[in-house]
Scaffold this active site. Structure first.
Site, short mmCIF file in Angstrom:
data_model
loop_
_atom_site.label_atom_id
_atom_site.label_comp_id
_atom_site.label_asym_id
_atom_site.label_seq_id
_atom_site.Cartn_x
_atom_site.Cartn_y
_atom_site.Cartn_z
N ASP A 165 54.48 36.39 46.19
CA ASP A 165 53.09 36.53 46.66
C ASP A 165 53.04 35.53 47.81
O ASP A 165 52.81 34.65 47.90
CB ASP A 165 52.02 36.70 45.98
CG ASP A 165 50.36 37.59 46.45
OD1 ASP A 165 50.95 38.39 47.22
OD2 ASP A 165 49.45 37.35 46.54
N HIS B 104 42.44 34.60 56.58
CA HIS B 104 41.81 33.84 55.21
C HIS B 104 42.75 32.32 54.89
O HIS B 104 41.48 31.89 54.16
CB HIS B 104 42.98 34.64 54.15
CG HIS B 104 43.25 34.48 52.89
ND1 HIS B 104 41.63 34.97 52.38
CD2 HIS B 104 44.08 34.13 52.25
CE1 HIS B 104 42.53 34.62 50.59
NE2 HIS B 104 43.49 33.98 51.09
N GLU C 298 42.35 40.89 45.48
CA GLU C 298 42.78 40.81 46.66
C GLU C 298 43.67 41.72 47.60
O GLU C 298 44.09 42.46 46.54
CB GLU C 298 44.02 39.54 46.31
CG GLU C 298 43.68 38.25 46.05
CD GLU C 298 44.28 37.31 45.81
OE1 GLU C 298 43.89 35.89 45.96
OE2 GLU C 298 45.30 37.39 46.02
N GLU D 298 45.76 43.48 49.69
CA GLU D 298 47.08 43.62 49.88
C GLU D 298 47.85 44.68 50.12
O GLU D 298 47.64 45.68 49.77
CB GLU D 298 47.71 42.13 49.22
CG GLU D 298 46.75 41.41 48.60
CD GLU D 298 48.04 39.90 47.40
OE1 GLU D 298 48.89 40.02 47.98
OE2 GLU D 298 47.31 38.91 47.04
N ASP E 60 46.24 41.49 44.04
CA ASP E 60 46.63 40.21 43.48
C ASP E 60 45.46 40.31 42.48
O ASP E 60 44.98 38.99 43.28
CB ASP E 60 47.57 39.09 44.31
CG ASP E 60 48.26 39.33 43.43
OD1 ASP E 60 49.00 39.51 42.12
OD2 ASP E 60 48.73 37.87 43.25
N ARG F 95 39.88 33.04 40.02
CA ARG F 95 39.16 32.35 40.84
C ARG F 95 39.27 30.44 39.98
O ARG F 95 39.89 29.27 40.54
CB ARG F 95 38.61 32.42 41.56
CG ARG F 95 38.14 33.46 42.43
CD ARG F 95 39.86 32.98 43.57
NE ARG F 95 39.83 34.55 44.74
CZ ARG F 95 41.05 34.10 45.53
NH1 ARG F 95 41.67 33.37 45.75
NH2 ARG F 95 41.24 35.13 46.31
N GLN G 293 42.71 28.97 38.69
CA GLN G 293 43.42 28.22 39.50
C GLN G 293 42.69 27.93 40.51
O GLN G 293 44.01 26.84 40.44
CB GLN G 293 43.35 30.32 40.81
CG GLN G 293 44.15 29.63 42.60
CD GLN G 293 43.98 30.70 43.70
OE1 GLN G 293 42.75 31.12 42.91
NE2 GLN G 293 44.82 29.88 44.48
N LYS H 157 46.84 34.18 38.57
CA LYS H 157 47.19 35.32 39.42
C LYS H 157 47.97 36.20 38.05
O LYS H 157 49.02 36.66 38.70
CB LYS H 157 47.79 34.52 40.55
CG LYS H 157 47.12 34.68 41.57
CD LYS H 157 47.52 33.94 42.54
CE LYS H 157 46.43 33.89 43.74
NZ LYS H 157 45.96 34.72 44.55
N THR I 234 48.62 42.33 38.71
CA THR I 234 49.03 42.92 40.14
C THR I 234 48.79 44.59 39.63
O THR I 234 49.80 44.62 39.15
CB THR I 234 50.03 42.12 40.62
OG1 THR I 234 49.71 40.72 40.65
CG2 THR I 234 50.19 42.93 41.94
N THR J 6 46.42 38.34 50.75
CA THR J 6 44.86 38.74 51.63
C THR J 6 44.76 38.59 52.83
O THR J 6 45.03 37.98 53.57
CB THR J 6 43.35 38.10 50.71
OG1 THR J 6 43.90 37.66 49.42
CG2 THR J 6 42.77 38.34 51.09
N GLU K 39 36.21 34.31 49.66
CA GLU K 39 35.67 34.48 51.02
C GLU K 39 34.37 34.95 51.23
O GLU K 39 33.41 34.19 52.41
CB GLU K 39 36.61 34.84 51.80
CG GLU K 39 38.15 34.63 52.11
CD GLU K 39 38.87 35.22 53.15
OE1 GLU K 39 38.93 34.97 54.54
OE2 GLU K 39 40.09 35.92 53.26
#
Length: 436
Positions: free
Chosen positions: A130, A137, A202, A204, A237, A241, A244, A257, A261, A361, A383
């Site tokens: 990823d 971002h 996310e 993506e 994904d 947080r 992470q 993560k 996915t 992202t 974000e």
């Protein structure tokens, strides 16, 4: 029961007109053998049957690839073969005298309503990596981590982490809220294995590798790397947080993560994206292109794709269906999909058919064209909520911070060509279930 008549009735707003012809793996209650199909309007054309009846005209010689449980055998074919097969499928669907319509017995079984099919992972995925390739971002995340802006290495190479293929799942598969090691308040530092409180999506896209890059070899340029891309999918994904950011020092993402996915089931090929090629819209990336080392340089002026991507959220208590949250565009990325492929291969690690790369992202300076009020250009809740410090308002008046149990996230992608015609990627949908 007879199948559909010619010409096929394809809704004007369908993701799957004849100009698309994506590839996916499906089963039905009547036939539980996984096999390849293509989406056409609300239907699936059973390509294993098409192949069995000899309608592909020997385009791949004696090779059989549509009766397999994944697309890997087809994706590994030379690009010219894949292009010819796709063109033949379109020809069969556009010809009222073809066996798909003239042979009543074949017509009755060759088409399946998508609503009656179960979709499966389209590829055997050996490896998943990823990337993090949107300047907006990276800048936002860096500032929320008390850095002045995007780090210098972001502008030198497309950065990524090696993920895991075991938890790549097809659209519609629920994701269980995970537990993880979190840092507790107080001093000295202590950690506990508890449910995550900060599940994020996310927005993506995923890049599937076609012909492999042998171990010990590299790709000469970003333009050449396109030859190793089979097609694109939508990709979410999912990220815990709080897990992470507890574990990321000093090595980066891991279990934060690892819980899921989600990808859309239909692989849209580069042939289908012809006419949607554009130059990237990141001015810094364009200005720096000529200074790149050859393997990361695009000489072609149109080197990415104009694909509008959106994320919507559905909460059980909300009436009226999913509410749009994010809208951006693949072309807004600082690094292109082909540059990601070229950089990944530059170590000599090799790439295999079916390997999956995530773009990271997709956030942009402005919402994608056509986004309504209350829709943001940022492609994740981290974000939008400023690292979980404040709720933000959606178009329906509701305020959110992170994904809650029972929430469903829906990602979509759409190409709008210059003539107004569109193709799409289908749904990339996932629901968060409570922790066990």
């Amino acid at each position: 029961m007879p199948g559909p008549r010619f010409p096929l009735a394809i809704p004007s707003d369908s993701d799957f007109p004849l100009s698309n012809i994506p590839f996916g793996i499906f089963t039905t209650d009547e036939n539980t053998t996984p096999r390849t199909g293509t989406a056409v309007g609300t239907l699936i054309l059973d390509l294993a049957l098409v192949e069995k009846h000899g309608l592909l005209g020997g385009l791949a010689g004696s090779t059989s690839f549509f009766s397999h449980a994944t697309l890997n055998a087809f994706a590994a074919q030379p690009a010219a073969v894949r292009t010819a097969v796709r063109a033949r499928i379109i020809e069969l669907l556009q010809d009222g005298s073809s066996a798909l319509f003239a042979d009543a017995a074949l017509n009755a079984v060759a088409f399946v309503q998508q609503s009656r099919a179960v979709m499966h992972l389209p590829m055997t995925i050996g490896d998943f990596s990823d990337f993090m390739c949107a300047e907006v971002h990276v800048t936002n995340c860096s500032k929320m981590d008390n850095a002045p802006g995007a780090p210098p290495n972001f502008f030198a190479m497309p950065t990524a982490y090696n993920g895991r293929a075991s938890s790549v799942i097809v659209s519609g598969t629920p994701v269980r809220r995970p537990r993880g090691m979190l840092r507790m308040t107080g001093s000295p530092p202590s950690f506990a294995f508890v449910p995550t409180a900060r599940i994020d999506y996310e927005l993506e896209m995923g890049i599937f590798i076609s012909q492999p890059v042998p171990f010990g070899t590299t790709i000469s340029s970003a333009d050449a790397a396109r030859e190793h891309i089979f097609g694109l999918v939508m990709l979410n994904d999912w990220t815990a947080r709080d897990v992470q950011f507890t574990e990321k020092t000093p090595l980066g993402p891991f279990n934060g993560k690892g819980s899921g996915t989600t990808i859309s089931p239909w692989v849209v090929t580069l042939d289908a994206l012809a006419g949607a090629e554009v130059a990237g819209t990141d001015a810094h990336a364009l200005a720096n292109m000529a200074t790149r080392p050859p393997y990361l340089r695009h000489d072609a002026p149109a080197h990415t794709w104009n694909i509008r991507v959106t994320a919507a959220l559905q909460r059980d208590a909300w009436p009226g269906g999913p509410v749009d949250v994010s809208a951006s565009n693949l072309s807004a990325l600082y690094w292109t999909p082909a540059q990601m492929v070229a950089y990944h291969a530059s170590s000599g690690c090799g790439l295999r058919t079916g390997d999956l790369l995530g773009t990271g992202t997709i956030s942009s300076p402005e919402p994608a064209e056509g986004a309504g009020p209350g829709v943001y250009s940022l492609g994740c809740l981290h974000e939008l909520s400023k690292a979980g410090t404040q709720a933000f308002k959606l178009a329906n008046g509701e305020e959110i911070i992170f994904v809650e149990d029972g929430d469903e996230v829906l990602l979509r992608g759409q190409v709008v060509r210059a003539d107004g015609s569109t193709i799409g990627f289908g749904e990339c949908r996932g629901r968060i279930e409570p922790v066990i």
